[in-house]
Design a protein around this motif. Sequence first.
Motif, mmCIF file in Angstrom:
data_model
loop_
_atom_site.group_PDB
_atom_site.id
_atom_site.type_symbol
_atom_site.label_atom_id
_atom_site.label_comp_id
_atom_site.label_asym_id
_atom_site.label_seq_id
_atom_site.Cartn_x
_atom_site.Cartn_y
_atom_site.Cartn_z
ATOM 1 N N GLU A 142 14.605 14.805 -9.176
ATOM 2 C CA GLU A 142 14.962 13.572 -9.897
ATOM 3 C C GLU A 142 16.358 12.793 -9.253
ATOM 4 O O GLU A 142 16.558 11.666 -9.127
ATOM 5 N N LEU A 143 17.135 13.976 -8.754
ATOM 6 C CA LEU A 143 18.693 13.266 -7.948
ATOM 7 C C LEU A 143 18.423 12.718 -6.729
ATOM 8 O O LEU A 143 19.015 11.742 -6.333
ATOM 9 N N LEU A 144 17.263 13.105 -6.222
ATOM 10 C CA LEU A 144 17.005 12.739 -4.601
ATOM 11 C C LEU A 144 16.234 11.551 -4.692
ATOM 12 O O LEU A 144 16.191 10.742 -3.834
ATOM 13 N N THR A 145 15.495 11.181 -5.775
ATOM 14 C CA THR A 145 14.621 9.949 -5.767
ATOM 15 C C THR A 145 15.286 9.082 -6.912
ATOM 16 O O THR A 145 15.076 9.002 -8.005
ATOM 17 N N PRO A 146 16.029 8.139 -6.444
ATOM 18 C CA PRO A 146 16.683 7.102 -7.059
ATOM 19 C C PRO A 146 15.680 5.913 -7.559
ATOM 20 O O PRO A 146 15.469 5.192 -6.618
ATOM 21 N N PRO A 147 15.250 5.783 -8.870
ATOM 22 C CA PRO A 147 14.384 4.753 -9.315
ATOM 23 C C PRO A 147 15.264 3.435 -9.405
ATOM 24 O O PRO A 147 15.168 2.501 -8.871
ATOM 25 N N ASN A 148 16.166 3.327 -10.567
ATOM 26 C CA ASN A 148 16.960 2.062 -10.829
ATOM 27 C C ASN A 148 18.588 2.174 -10.815
ATOM 28 O O ASN A 148 19.181 1.773 -11.488
ATOM 29 N N GLY A 149 18.867 2.941 -9.902
ATOM 30 C CA GLY A 149 20.281 3.062 -9.648
ATOM 31 C C GLY A 149 20.600 4.403 -8.689
ATOM 32 O O GLY A 149 19.917 5.074 -8.105
ATOM 33 N N SER A 150 21.917 4.605 -8.397
ATOM 34 C CA SER A 150 22.325 5.266 -7.580
ATOM 35 C C SER A 150 22.398 6.611 -8.295
ATOM 36 O O SER A 150 22.372 7.138 -9.442
ATOM 37 N N ALA A 151 22.414 7.714 -7.222
ATOM 38 C CA ALA A 151 22.132 9.218 -7.498
ATOM 39 C C ALA A 151 23.506 9.491 -8.118
ATOM 40 O O ALA A 151 23.619 10.413 -9.235
ATOM 41 N N VAL A 152 24.861 9.059 -7.795
ATOM 42 C CA VAL A 152 26.215 8.929 -8.396
ATOM 43 C C VAL A 152 26.153 8.638 -10.020
ATOM 44 O O VAL A 152 26.651 9.407 -10.720
ATOM 45 N N ASP A 153 25.373 7.456 -10.244
ATOM 46 C CA ASP A 153 25.442 7.231 -11.594
ATOM 47 C C ASP A 153 24.657 8.179 -12.560
ATOM 48 O O ASP A 153 25.049 8.336 -13.595
ATOM 49 N N ARG A 154 23.463 8.650 -12.054
ATOM 50 C CA ARG A 154 22.647 9.487 -12.878
ATOM 51 C C ARG A 154 23.533 10.955 -12.785
ATOM 52 O O ARG A 154 23.361 11.534 -13.851
ATOM 53 N N VAL A 155 24.314 11.304 -11.840
ATOM 54 C CA VAL A 155 24.833 12.514 -11.753
ATOM 55 C C VAL A 155 26.178 12.391 -12.876
ATOM 56 O O VAL A 155 26.341 13.461 -13.744
ATOM 57 N N TRP A 156 26.649 11.134 -12.933
ATOM 58 C CA TRP A 156 27.675 11.093 -13.883
ATOM 59 C C TRP A 156 27.307 10.972 -15.336
ATOM 60 O O TRP A 156 27.716 11.737 -16.260
ATOM 61 N N ARG A 157 25.959 10.477 -15.515
ATOM 62 C CA ARG A 157 25.295 10.572 -16.856
ATOM 63 C C ARG A 157 24.923 11.916 -17.286
ATOM 64 O O ARG A 157 25.242 12.293 -18.369
ATOM 65 N N ASP A 158 24.718 12.587 -16.378
ATOM 66 C CA ASP A 158 24.250 14.133 -16.407
ATOM 67 C C ASP A 158 25.383 14.965 -16.859
ATOM 68 O O ASP A 158 25.523 15.817 -17.911
ATOM 69 N N HIS A 159 26.692 14.567 -16.209
ATOM 70 C CA HIS A 159 27.992 15.201 -16.236
ATOM 71 C C HIS A 159 28.503 14.720 -17.998
ATOM 72 O O HIS A 159 28.868 15.805 -18.360
ATOM 73 N N LEU A 160 28.336 13.743 -18.398
ATOM 74 C CA LEU A 160 28.768 13.202 -19.740
ATOM 75 C C LEU A 160 27.754 13.949 -20.721
ATOM 76 O O LEU A 160 28.267 14.424 -21.791
ATOM 77 N N GLN A 161 26.396 14.133 -20.564
ATOM 78 C CA GLN A 161 25.687 14.780 -21.427
ATOM 79 C C GLN A 161 25.835 16.405 -21.575
ATOM 80 O O GLN A 161 26.085 16.781 -22.562
ATOM 81 N N ARG A 162 26.469 16.974 -20.394
ATOM 82 C CA ARG A 162 26.569 18.189 -20.364
ATOM 83 C C ARG A 162 27.829 18.396 -21.020
ATOM 84 O O ARG A 162 28.082 19.573 -21.871
ATOM 85 N N ARG A 163 29.065 17.629 -20.894
ATOM 86 C CA ARG A 163 30.160 17.877 -21.793
ATOM 87 C C ARG A 163 30.254 17.673 -23.154
ATOM 88 O O ARG A 163 30.828 18.349 -23.932
ATOM 89 N N GLN A 164 29.305 16.666 -23.584
ATOM 90 C CA GLN A 164 29.325 16.410 -24.764
ATOM 91 C C GLN A 164 28.608 17.542 -25.525
ATOM 92 O O GLN A 164 28.801 17.928 -26.499
#
Length: 101
Positions: A62-84
């Motif tokens: 999922e990180l390698l195939t960017p649908p509607n945004g860059s991989a950095v945005d999705r990694v950042w979203r993943d990081h925020l979810q993990r921190r929460q």
Amino acid sequence: MRHSIVCAALCSALLVIPGCGTSPPAPISPVVHTETVEAKIEVPVSCIDSMPGTPDFLSDTELLTPPNGSAVDRVWRDHLQRRQWEGKLEALLVACVGVKK
């Protein structure tokens, strides 16, 4: 000598007669002693009702195939979810440690 035999026989008879006239002793009732004792016993109980659910983290594909945004945005979203999620777990553990003290 004859008197001593007769005397011994009478004494023996006198010893038996009072024993026959008495009744056997009444049965002794058992003594019951009831006492309530309060004891404090530690019982392990769970300090939390349930664990928070694990959020859906992104897989490598999922990180390698960017649908509607860059991989950095999705990694950042993943990081925020993990921190929460880690914050919720840490709060539960702190609460459990606080209960046991």
